[in-house]
Motif scaffolding. Structure first.
Motif, PDB file in Angstrom:
ATOM      1  N   VAL A  99       0.844  -1.206   0.000  1.00  0.00           N
ATOM      2  CA  VAL A  99       0.000   0.000   0.000  1.00  0.00           C
ATOM      3  C   VAL A  99       0.881   1.259   0.000  1.00  0.00           C
ATOM      4  CG1 VAL A  99      -1.588   1.357   1.404  1.00  0.00           C
ATOM      5  CG2 VAL A  99      -1.981  -1.087   1.096  1.00  0.00           C
ATOM      6  N   LEU A 100       1.902   1.239   0.863  1.00  0.00           N
ATOM      7  CA  LEU A 100       2.796   2.400   0.960  1.00  0.00           C
ATOM      8  C   LEU A 100       3.537   2.628  -0.354  1.00  0.00           C
ATOM      9  CD1 LEU A 100       4.211   1.637   4.502  1.00  0.00           C
ATOM     10  CD2 LEU A 100       2.915   3.688   3.884  1.00  0.00           C
ATOM     11  N   PHE A 101       3.965   1.526  -0.971  1.00  0.00           N
ATOM     12  CA  PHE A 101       4.698   1.644  -2.230  1.00  0.00           C
ATOM     13  C   PHE A 101       3.810   2.261  -3.310  1.00  0.00           C
ATOM     14  CE2 PHE A 101       7.240   0.355  -5.855  1.00  0.00           C
ATOM     15  CZ  PHE A 101       8.522   0.510  -5.349  1.00  0.00           C
ATOM     16  N   GLY A 102       2.548   1.787  -3.337  1.00  0.00           N
ATOM     17  CA  GLY A 102       1.604   2.344  -4.310  1.00  0.00           C
ATOM     18  C   GLY A 102       1.373   3.828  -4.068  1.00  0.00           C
ATOM     19  N   LEU A 103       1.210   4.205  -2.782  1.00  0.00           N
ATOM     20  CA  LEU A 103       0.973   5.618  -2.455  1.00  0.00           C
ATOM     21  C   LEU A 103       2.195   6.462  -2.810  1.00  0.00           C
ATOM     22  CD1 LEU A 103      -0.880   5.380   0.961  1.00  0.00           C
ATOM     23  CD2 LEU A 103      -1.799   6.129  -1.224  1.00  0.00           C
ATOM     24  N   GLY A 104       3.366   5.883  -2.570  1.00  0.00           N
ATOM     25  CA  GLY A 104       4.598   6.589  -2.904  1.00  0.00           C
ATOM     26  C   GLY A 104       4.650   6.914  -4.388  1.00  0.00           C
ATOM     27  N   ARG A 105       4.200   5.953  -5.198  1.00  0.00           N
ATOM     28  CA  ARG A 105       4.171   6.195  -6.637  1.00  0.00           C
ATOM     29  C   ARG A 105       3.143   7.281  -6.962  1.00  0.00           C
ATOM     30  NH1 ARG A 105       5.564   1.680 -10.624  1.00  0.00           N
ATOM     31  NH2 ARG A 105       7.505   2.453  -9.743  1.00  0.00           N
ATOM     32  N   LEU A 106       1.981   7.164  -6.316  1.00  0.00           N
ATOM     33  CA  LEU A 106       0.904   8.130  -6.559  1.00  0.00           C
ATOM     34  C   LEU A 106       1.367   9.550  -6.232  1.00  0.00           C
ATOM     35  CD1 LEU A 106      -2.118   8.024  -7.370  1.00  0.00           C
ATOM     36  CD2 LEU A 106      -2.655   8.080  -4.947  1.00  0.00           C
ATOM     37  N   PHE A 107       2.146   9.680  -5.155  1.00  0.00           N
ATOM     38  CA  PHE A 107       2.597  11.010  -4.737  1.00  0.00           C
ATOM     39  C   PHE A 107       3.991  11.347  -5.267  1.00  0.00           C
ATOM     40  CE2 PHE A 107      -1.020  10.619  -2.105  1.00  0.00           C
ATOM     41  CZ  PHE A 107      -1.376  11.892  -1.703  1.00  0.00           C
ATOM     42  N   ARG A 108       4.414  10.549  -6.261  1.00  0.00           N
ATOM     43  CA  ARG A 108       5.651  10.826  -7.012  1.00  0.00           C
ATOM     44  C   ARG A 108       6.885  11.013  -6.140  1.00  0.00           C
ATOM     45  NH1 ARG A 108       2.391  14.280 -10.491  1.00  0.00           N
ATOM     46  NH2 ARG A 108       1.593  12.926 -12.126  1.00  0.00           N
ATOM     47  N   LEU A 109       7.128  10.071  -5.241  1.00  0.00           N
ATOM     48  CA  LEU A 109       8.363  10.108  -4.474  1.00  0.00           C
ATOM     49  C   LEU A 109       9.493   9.564  -5.339  1.00  0.00           C
ATOM     50  CD1 LEU A 109       7.189   8.842  -0.973  1.00  0.00           C
ATOM     51  CD2 LEU A 109       7.835  11.157  -1.621  1.00  0.00           C
TER      52      LEU A 109
ATOM     53  N   ALA B 114      13.126   7.638  -6.229  1.00  0.00           N
ATOM     54  CA  ALA B 114      13.475   6.242  -5.974  1.00  0.00           C
ATOM     55  C   ALA B 114      13.859   5.939  -4.522  1.00  0.00           C
ATOM     56  CB  ALA B 114      14.592   5.829  -6.911  1.00  0.00           C
ATOM     57  N   ALA B 115      14.901   6.621  -4.024  1.00  0.00           N
ATOM     58  CA  ALA B 115      15.383   6.300  -2.684  1.00  0.00           C
ATOM     59  C   ALA B 115      14.313   6.615  -1.640  1.00  0.00           C
ATOM     60  CB  ALA B 115      16.659   7.079  -2.375  1.00  0.00           C
ATOM     61  N   ASP B 116      13.652   7.768  -1.799  1.00  0.00           N
ATOM     62  CA  ASP B 116      12.619   8.172  -0.854  1.00  0.00           C
ATOM     63  C   ASP B 116      11.434   7.218  -0.907  1.00  0.00           C
ATOM     64  OD1 ASP B 116      13.891  10.491   0.140  1.00  0.00           O
ATOM     65  OD2 ASP B 116      13.487  11.465  -1.780  1.00  0.00           O
ATOM     66  N   HIS B 117      11.134   6.763  -2.098  1.00  0.00           N
ATOM     67  CA  HIS B 117      10.034   5.849  -2.314  1.00  0.00           C
ATOM     68  C   HIS B 117      10.252   4.567  -1.503  1.00  0.00           C
ATOM     69  CE1 HIS B 117       7.189   4.110  -5.613  1.00  0.00           C
ATOM     70  NE2 HIS B 117       6.708   3.998  -4.397  1.00  0.00           N
ATOM     71  N   TRP B 118      11.433   3.996  -1.620  1.00  0.00           N
ATOM     72  CA  TRP B 118      11.759   2.780  -0.877  1.00  0.00           C
ATOM     73  C   TRP B 118      11.757   3.038   0.616  1.00  0.00           C
ATOM     74  CZ3 TRP B 118      11.752  -2.096  -2.291  1.00  0.00           C
ATOM     75  CH2 TRP B 118      11.849  -2.416  -3.652  1.00  0.00           C
ATOM     76  N   LEU B 119      12.347   4.150   1.025  1.00  0.00           N
ATOM     77  CA  LEU B 119      12.407   4.482   2.446  1.00  0.00           C
ATOM     78  C   LEU B 119      11.004   4.566   3.020  1.00  0.00           C
ATOM     79  CD1 LEU B 119      14.102   5.394   4.910  1.00  0.00           C
ATOM     80  CD2 LEU B 119      13.772   7.732   4.134  1.00  0.00           C
ATOM     81  N   PHE B 120      10.140   5.267   2.301  1.00  0.00           N
ATOM     82  CA  PHE B 120       8.757   5.466   2.729  1.00  0.00           C
ATOM     83  C   PHE B 120       8.056   4.114   2.896  1.00  0.00           C
ATOM     84  CE2 PHE B 120       4.304   6.292   1.327  1.00  0.00           C
ATOM     85  CZ  PHE B 120       3.911   7.032   2.416  1.00  0.00           C
ATOM     86  N   ALA B 121       8.206   3.239   1.887  1.00  0.00           N
ATOM     87  CA  ALA B 121       7.499   1.959   1.916  1.00  0.00           C
ATOM     88  C   ALA B 121       8.043   1.043   3.009  1.00  0.00           C
ATOM     89  CB  ALA B 121       7.597   1.281   0.552  1.00  0.00           C
ATOM     90  N   LEU B 122       9.364   0.986   3.149  1.00  0.00           N
ATOM     91  CA  LEU B 122       9.957   0.046   4.103  1.00  0.00           C
ATOM     92  C   LEU B 122       9.828   0.519   5.539  1.00  0.00           C
ATOM     93  CD1 LEU B 122      13.200  -1.056   2.210  1.00  0.00           C
ATOM     94  CD2 LEU B 122      11.081  -2.348   2.546  1.00  0.00           C
TER      95      LEU B 122
END
Lengths: 686, 223
Positions: free
Chosen positions: A378-388, A390-398
């Motif tokens: 869910v977090l990974f999908g939201l990260g994509r939706l909010f255009r994070l 690469a590194a921030d995207h992974w950090l956010f999801a994990l």
């Protein structure tokens, strides 16, 4: 007494040994605390039943952390976050809760139970995530900020969840619940007025509600009890700890609004005169006590009106973010927060019941990994939706893929309200704890697996640097003030600290941003942003502390350019030895100017005076350097008394040198403009 | 002399105002310049500025200096000759005060038509300042940078008022005559009794100063 001392000894030992070890191994402090907890709890059984009460107490650490986070966050910043707060946070809670509930419906008997399970597992661990992010310096990254926005929303979302859960009661469990309520009233009416007693008693009540899980058995029971106890308001209505238990809906709303307004307005208008008054007493401990009182008081108020104490103190923190006492408050609360948070993590580790865990190892593992996978997706999908990126995207999801301490709270509340059956509660409690235990592992995975891969990619844009290198000025009296004004005129960002509240107030009145606090304290320097600073100006009045401060700064932050105001020559040498990059004698230039003005007043030509001044300054600095070489050598051999002897000898030597040099001085000033000897040319031409 | 607004607007009736920008970094050692200053500083319509006294740290007040320039008709640099040029202060003064848009450039007309010259004291003998002398150039040639600076600013450049062998002038008893010439030059400029047209091509102003002086004011302007 000896029992308390022994427990204290055990917990401190565990923290002191495990945390540095874990950090050395690159595991981070949180995992260190958790492992320490497992070692002293389920592995060696050194601590046992007191863990639940301790955890309740340790939750104050979470409350303090939110207060500190609030202090870092000015209201404008919070307002700028609103899109992410509502968008990212709202969607995360809804999607995660929905997803987990959808799967839970297939596995559980009642949809209501499934919804409650989804809600409590949707929450992440503010304590672990914020602690780890700030420890790794990731709070200011985009991913860290997004994570913080979600955590903040979750903290707010707990309030409506607490309201919703009683409506989800399942008829089959209600019979048990009625029995539990009876037990709670009974337990509470045995009457404990003191806060600790009151907290422990509803805890016991919940234990009873959870159909007799003994304190020493099931981790679920222990954790649930402790959490419920911490939210004494929920489980302890009967004990009279809540102001709002018997109020109707709109009255309750009024009381809640009133409490929030009290925190905001009180923080804004009352706190400053109060802190100023306390600071004027110059007693460090009374300021610390006041800071603690503020946090504990707000936590108590929030508990009384059924609001999250963490949220209340966060709000107070935001209100005080603009205050000149911000850094002082930060540094006062910080050590308490660190210790209590560490204690909290230890209790989480100690609360894991290995008997239950190994009994249903496969189930617990599958459930934990499943929950973390859903949350992560869910977090990974939201990260994509909010255009994070690469590194921030992974950090956010994990970082947010675990369940959290509020999960314990909701779990206890749900079991108590007959929404979740006790057996499931036990299991879920273990899932929550295990997912928290696995979170540091995910951070390590981010560090070791995700970051290196991303860094090797050439398309990675450089990190955005939010704050430029700034200058910290310690002491804003006559000296620091001028330094600050010139630096600001040059467009340099400064942070000004002073330990006199009166001076800080005056500075603020004339528009100089300054903070109250003792600049020789490392924690205050941290709060003032020394990690990002590129230069440090020491202009404090205490000459010995100035030397200590310079030595400390040079040792801890060798790249920092340190400029120090020296009082006299002795002080100057000490400061140079301590490692100051530039030392300025505070009265030297002023005295020279006074002498120059006098000479001009006597009718000396201004440029002649200027030349004399330059020569004198040069001579004086040369002498200083020569003597420093001598003086420095002696410092190694002798301690203070011999040092004084040496200084006296040096003063005499300096006088002598000045006297000897006086005759030379005149020629020196004239060197450039001394005309050639008379007739030097005519003789050649003749 | 159509370029001299002062002479046009007042038909030569008004006395010229003279600004002497004096630069000597070591006045207490001065043997030639100091008596010149003492003799001329209180003359009517003459303004003396001791630049090293005003700006000991070289922080020249540009606005103030420009205002002074506007208020005077004759601009004079008085200085010892250092390395065939002015002392550093006067160079700094030129660099800062002669701004684009003030002293030069399409809108920089503030100095148009003013008279400019240098009153300098040189260590070497007059014979050294010639093609065959040790310095190979005349004093006027060596000061060409000042001459061109004046021209770029639209000023009328007069030849230098120079003292040679300044280091021995006192011993030789030449100072008194030089100081007297200095006062005569300044008063003649002030009272419009200096024949500008005849002065222009001279190698030095004090090379037979007498021949450049006229009896009546304004006569110098009529040609």
């Amino acid at each position: 007494m000896s029992g308390v001392l022994f427990q204290l000894f055990v917990y401190l030992c565990a923290a002191v040994i495990a945390v540095p070890l874990a950090k050395r191994l690159g595991l981070g402090s949180v995992l260190g605390y958790l492992i320490a907890g497992i070692v002293i709890g389920p592995v060696f059984h050194i601590v046992g039943s007191e863990t639940e009460q301790l955890q309740h107490f340790a939750e104050l650490g979470v409350v303090m952390m939110l207060f500190l986070v609030g202090l870092e966050l000015k209201p404008q910043l919070l307002w700028q976050m609103r899109a992410r707060l509502l968008g990212l946070g709202g969607l995360q809670v809804l999607a995660t809760a929905g997803g987990i509930a959808a799967i839970a419906v297939l596995l559980l008997d009642h949809w209501r139970t499934a919804v409650a399970t989804g809600l409590l597992l949707a929450l992440s661990s503010t304590a672990i995530v914020l602690q780890t992010l700030s420890e790794k310096g990731l709070m200011k990254t985009d991913g860290g900020r997004a994570g913080f926005a979600v955590l903040l929303f979750q903290d707010i979302a707990v309030i409506p969840m607490l309201a919703l859960i009683p409506l989800l009661a399942v008829p089959e469990i209600i019979e048990v619940a009625q029995h539990a309520a009876g037990a709670a009233v009974e337990a509470a009416s045995t009457g404990v007025a003191a806060a600790t007693g009151a907290a422990a008693t509803p805890g016991a009540a919940v234990e009873a509600a959870a159909t007799g899980i003994a304190a020493t058995t099931g981790a679920a029971g222990a954790a649930a009890a402790a959490e419920a106890a911490s939210h004494g308001a929920e489980s302890g209505h009967a004990a009279g700890l809540s102001l709002v238990a018997r109020l109707s809906g709109w009255r309750y709303a009024l009381v809640v609004l009133g409490a929030v307004a009290f925190v905001v307005l009180g923080g804004h208008f009352l706190s400053r005169p109060l802190f100023r008054f306390i600071a004027a007493s110059h007693l460090r401990e009374s300021f610390t006590a006041a800071a603690l009182l503020l946090v504990v008081g707000i936590a108590l108020l929030m508990t009384l009106v059924d609001l999250s104490p963490a949220l209340g103190t966060f709000l107070a923190g935001v209100v005080l973010a603009d205050s000149e006492f911000r850094h002082e408050l930060e540094s006062d609360i910080e050590p308490f927060k660190g210790l209590l948070l560490g204690l909290f993590f230890i209790t989480v580790g100690a609360g894991i019941d290995f008997a239950v865990l190994f009994g249903e190892l496969l189930t617990v593992l599958v459930l934990t990994l499943g929950v973390m996978a859903i949350k992560g997706l869910v977090l990974f999908g939201l990260g994509r939706l909010f255009r994070l990126r690469a590194a921030d995207h992974w950090l956010f999801a994990l970082s947010l893929a675990q369940a959290g301490e509020f999960g314990f709270v909701l779990l206890a509340f749900s079991t108590q309200n007959a929404v979740i059956p006790p057996e499931l509660g036990k299991l879920l409690s273990l899932v929550v704890a295990l997912s928290m235990l696995l979170t540091p592992v995910l951070f390590i995975g981010y560090d070791r697996l995700v970051l290196p891969r991303l860094r090797s990619g050439a398309d990675q844009p450089p990190d955005r640097i939010d704050e430029q290198g700034s200058v910290i000025i310690a002491g804003v009296g006559r000296f620091g003030q001028v330094v600050n004004r010139l630096l600001i005129a040059a467009g340099v960002k400064t942070v000004v600290l002073d330990h006199e509240a009166g001076i800080v107030e005056r500075m603020r009145q004339i528009g100089i941003r300054s903070y109250f606090g003792d600049a020789s304290r490392p924690d205050l320097l941290q709060a003032a942003g020394i990690e990002q600073a590129s230069a440090f100006v020491v202009a404090i009045d205490d000459r010995d502390r100035a030397v200590e401060l310079v030595a400390y700064l040079k040792r801890e932050y060798p790249r920092l350019f340190i400029v120090v105001r020296a009082f006299d020559v002795d002080n100057l040498y000490l400061l140079r030895t301590a490692g100051a990059d530039a030392t300025v004698r505070e009265v030297f230039e002023g005295s020279l100017d006074a002498a120059a003005a006098t000479l001009r007043g006597l009718g000396h030509h201004p440029f002649a005076v200027e030349k004399l001044k330059r020569a004198f300054r040069r001579h004086d600095e040369d002498t200083l350097d020569e003597l420093h070489a001598l003086w420095d050598r002696d410092l190694e051999l002798a301690k203070n008394r011999a040092l004084l002897e040496r200084v006296r000898a040096r003063t005499a030597a300096e006088l002598e040198i000045t006297a000897r040099d006086r005759s030379r001085l005149h020629d020196r000033t004239e060197r450039g403009w001394t005309p050639p000897p008379k007739g030097y040319r005519t003789t050649r031409e003749d | 002399m159509s370029a001299d607004p002062a002479s046009q607007s007042f038909a030569g009736q008004e006395p010229r105002r003279i600004l002497v920008l004096f630069a000597h970094p070591s006045l207490d050692r001065s043997e030639a310049n100091a008596p010149m200053v003492a003799a001329a500083r209180d003359l009517e319509a003459v303004t003396y500025v001791d630049l090293y006294a005003e700006y000991p740290a070289f922080e020249i007040d540009i606005d103030r200096e420009q205002q002074l320039l506007l208020e005077h008709d004759v601009i004079c640099f008085q200085h010892p000759l250092y390395w065939y040029s002015t002392p550093a202060m006067l160079k700094e003064w030129q660099d800062l005060v002669l701004e684009h848009g003030f002293a030069y450039g399409s809108k920089g007309t503030a100095l148009q038509g003013k008279l400019f010259f240098s009153a300098t004291t040189a260590g070497g003998a007059e014979s050294a300042y010639s093609a065959r002398g040790e310095n190979h150039f005349t004093i006027r040639e060596l000061l060409h940078p000042l001459e061109q600076t004046a021209q770029l600013c639209g000023m009328i450049y007069l030849p230098p008022f120079a003292l040679f062998g300044a280091r021995t002038a006192v011993d030789d008893g030449r100072i008194a005559a030089h100081v007297a010439d200095w006062v005569r030059l300044l008063t003649a400029l002030r009272d419009r009794r200096l024949d500008i047209a005849r002065a222009l091509p001279r190698p030095r102003l004090n090379d037979n100063l007498e021949s450049l002086l006229t009896a009546a004011a304004a006569s110098e302007e009529e040609r």
